[in-house]
Scaffold this motif. Sequence first.
Motif, PDB file in Angstrom:
ATOM      1  N   ALA A   1       0.833  -1.203   0.000  1.00  0.00           N
ATOM      2  CA  ALA A   1       0.000   0.000   0.000  1.00  0.00           C
ATOM      3  C   ALA A   1       0.866   1.250   0.000  1.00  0.00           C
ATOM      4  O   ALA A   1       0.564   2.229  -0.689  1.00  0.00           O
ATOM      5  N   ASN A   2       1.991   1.205   0.732  1.00  0.00           N
ATOM      6  CA  ASN A   2       2.842   2.384   0.819  1.00  0.00           C
ATOM      7  C   ASN A   2       3.539   2.706  -0.492  1.00  0.00           C
ATOM      8  O   ASN A   2       3.835   3.865  -0.772  1.00  0.00           O
ATOM      9  N   VAL A   3       3.829   1.662  -1.302  1.00  0.00           N
ATOM     10  CA  VAL A   3       4.401   1.924  -2.626  1.00  0.00           C
ATOM     11  C   VAL A   3       3.418   2.774  -3.435  1.00  0.00           C
ATOM     12  O   VAL A   3       3.785   3.785  -4.037  1.00  0.00           O
ATOM     13  N   PHE A   4       2.137   2.342  -3.419  1.00  0.00           N
ATOM     14  CA  PHE A   4       1.117   3.109  -4.145  1.00  0.00           C
ATOM     15  C   PHE A   4       0.975   4.521  -3.581  1.00  0.00           C
ATOM     16  O   PHE A   4       0.862   5.499  -4.330  1.00  0.00           O
ATOM     17  N   LEU A   5       0.959   4.611  -2.251  1.00  0.00           N
ATOM     18  CA  LEU A   5       0.730   5.914  -1.622  1.00  0.00           C
ATOM     19  C   LEU A   5       1.864   6.887  -1.949  1.00  0.00           C
ATOM     20  O   LEU A   5       1.627   8.084  -2.161  1.00  0.00           O
TER      21      LEU A   5
END
Lengths: 388, 312
Positions: free
Chosen positions: A325-329
């Motif tokens: 999720a943090n990659v996307f964020l």
Amino acid sequence: MRQRHIGRFAAVAVAIALAVAGCSSSSSTSGGGSTPAASGGSSGSCDVSLGFFGALTGQYANLGVNIYDGVKLAIDQHNKKNPGCQVGLVKYDSQGSPDQAPALAQQAINNPKVVGIVGPAFSGESKAADPLFAQAGLTTITPSATNPKLADNGWKTFFRILGNDNAQGPAAAKYITNVLKATKVFVVDDASEYGKGLADVVRKSLGSAVVGNDTVQSGQTDFSATVTKIKASGADAVYYGGYYPEAGLLVKQMRGAGVTATFVSDDGSKDPGFIQAAGGKDANGSILTCPCLPPDKAGGTFFADFKAAYGQEPGTYAAEGFDAANVFLAGIDAGKVTRADLLSFVASYKGQGVTKQISFDSKGEVSQVSVWAYKVENGQIVADQVIN
Amino acid sequence: MKFLIDNFWTLTSTGLTQGAIYALIALGYTLVYGVLQLINFAHSEVFMVGSFFAMWTLNALASHEGHAGALLIIGLLVLAGIAAMIGSGITALFVEFIAYRPLRRRNAPRLVFLISAIGASIAISEAFGIFISRNILPVPQLVQPKVVLTLFGSQIYNMQVIIVAASIVMMVGLDQFIRRTRLGRGVRAVAQDQDTAALMGVNKDRVIALTFLLGGLMAGGAALLYTQQFGLTRFNVGFLLGIKAFTAAVLGGIGNLRGALLGGLVLGLAENYGSALVGSQWRDVVAFVLLIVILMFRPTGILGESLGKARA
């Protein structure tokens, strides 16, 4: 006549009660569904959402819920830090079923706000859904689907944030021969995309040490025929490729029939549900391999944050879900709010996650891979050692 | 093949054990079919609820570590069995009152009953999944596994003997109840001809409710035995078992009580021999091919006589 009406009202009332109960409890599983993140609505300058694709209900729900909790934590932290950029989270509950996956994938694709998907969680549903995502250019980062062949389809949108079964299988075989010193291994799988794929890699790596093979069914509870075969083979270790409900029952029925061979299984079995299904003590001494970091070894404040948010320790793949999720964020914060922009952002992403240094090769595989062996001791899954 | 011969008796004993549980559940399908000519697809959930009642009773009263004292164990098992039967019986009646009776009053077409039963089945199962748990739930096993006899080199465990014996006792009891008692005569009368029976003064609705209740009691017994054999239950535990039990009922001759027993045992054995002969992944293929072959030659099942025509 009057009685009939009462009956009819009663039936309607029961139906409504059930429906309401269903709604209210499904939102409570999201861990406080009233936050803007969970409701899928978003406000502020970046009006986009991430999708979570995996089992939230059904028999394999534990594995999906772990990941969802990790994803939700990442988004909640992001939204708290960026009041002007509230990213939404949309659930696509596949129940782990490849049959439901294509229709759900289509739903996600048709929602223009969804710019990235964490998932699909399992290999079978990935195989069914990923072609659609690839066609639509919607990026997926799976935190848990480990079937190696998934990366071989030329899907530009496919990324995997953990090691695949070509790493896990040989590692499990190595552990069985080097650490357990087993010479006769009986290999069982559940005929799923994931379980059979992994068990086949293990069979190949073990070579002549395999003394027998068998296949069980998802949802089966009576393994007497398989246990009879294991007993007759005289194996000193049993490898099971599949998920935790069947794994737990199998080890329990093995012990019940007096089989003492060491039970070795995989990341799909690495869940407290395995111990529960085995009825407690029969799970002790089992080995579970996983290309996942022990959660307490995750970097940063992830472990403490997760515990504070959910009141329990992060389960298998919660940290991987958090990283995905943090990659996307990071991409969304860099202004990549279209699907195409986000895809190229993820493909060239380099950064430190809580589980590992993250970057993807041309097939979408993460470059840094480690496989851990876990052991069941006194009804707890504890980290044993990293397998090199 | 060699494996089958070497382990023939082990496969036979485990197959009979599984078959006895199929048979007890199959009775519920066969009873309702015999009276209403309808398949009660919610019967799998009748079984599931029974297993939960057994679990709750044992969790409250027994410890997971096991007990000494045969009398204490028997007492606890009887209590758990009664609880399971109450749970299953209530569920069966609930299904009859909610999903069957209102439709019967309106003379709904037959297909509608099937759909409402399937609806009831899914609703009950999912409600348990949502409100209680979707995990496998452990149930204390009171009988410590012990080998009671060794037959041609294969070990027969005490629980296997208990399950087969208990199921046969329950089935004989039910069979005699239907054949010999006044209430049983009512069941047979409604099974033969509902309207005539009603004209003769049989309370049709009461008999149908009784039929559901009897099926529920048998499922409750099966639920206790199942939890003691496998030490677990789950919200969807009835699904696969229900399909297998329904198959057993058809195999033996649906509507026929003795057929359900025979069908259950044959199915249990066929599954075990089949998976030994050609691998466990073929287990269901073997069992269902057998079903088709038997039905080809005997379309009404092995015994094939319906409940209504059973002689008193």
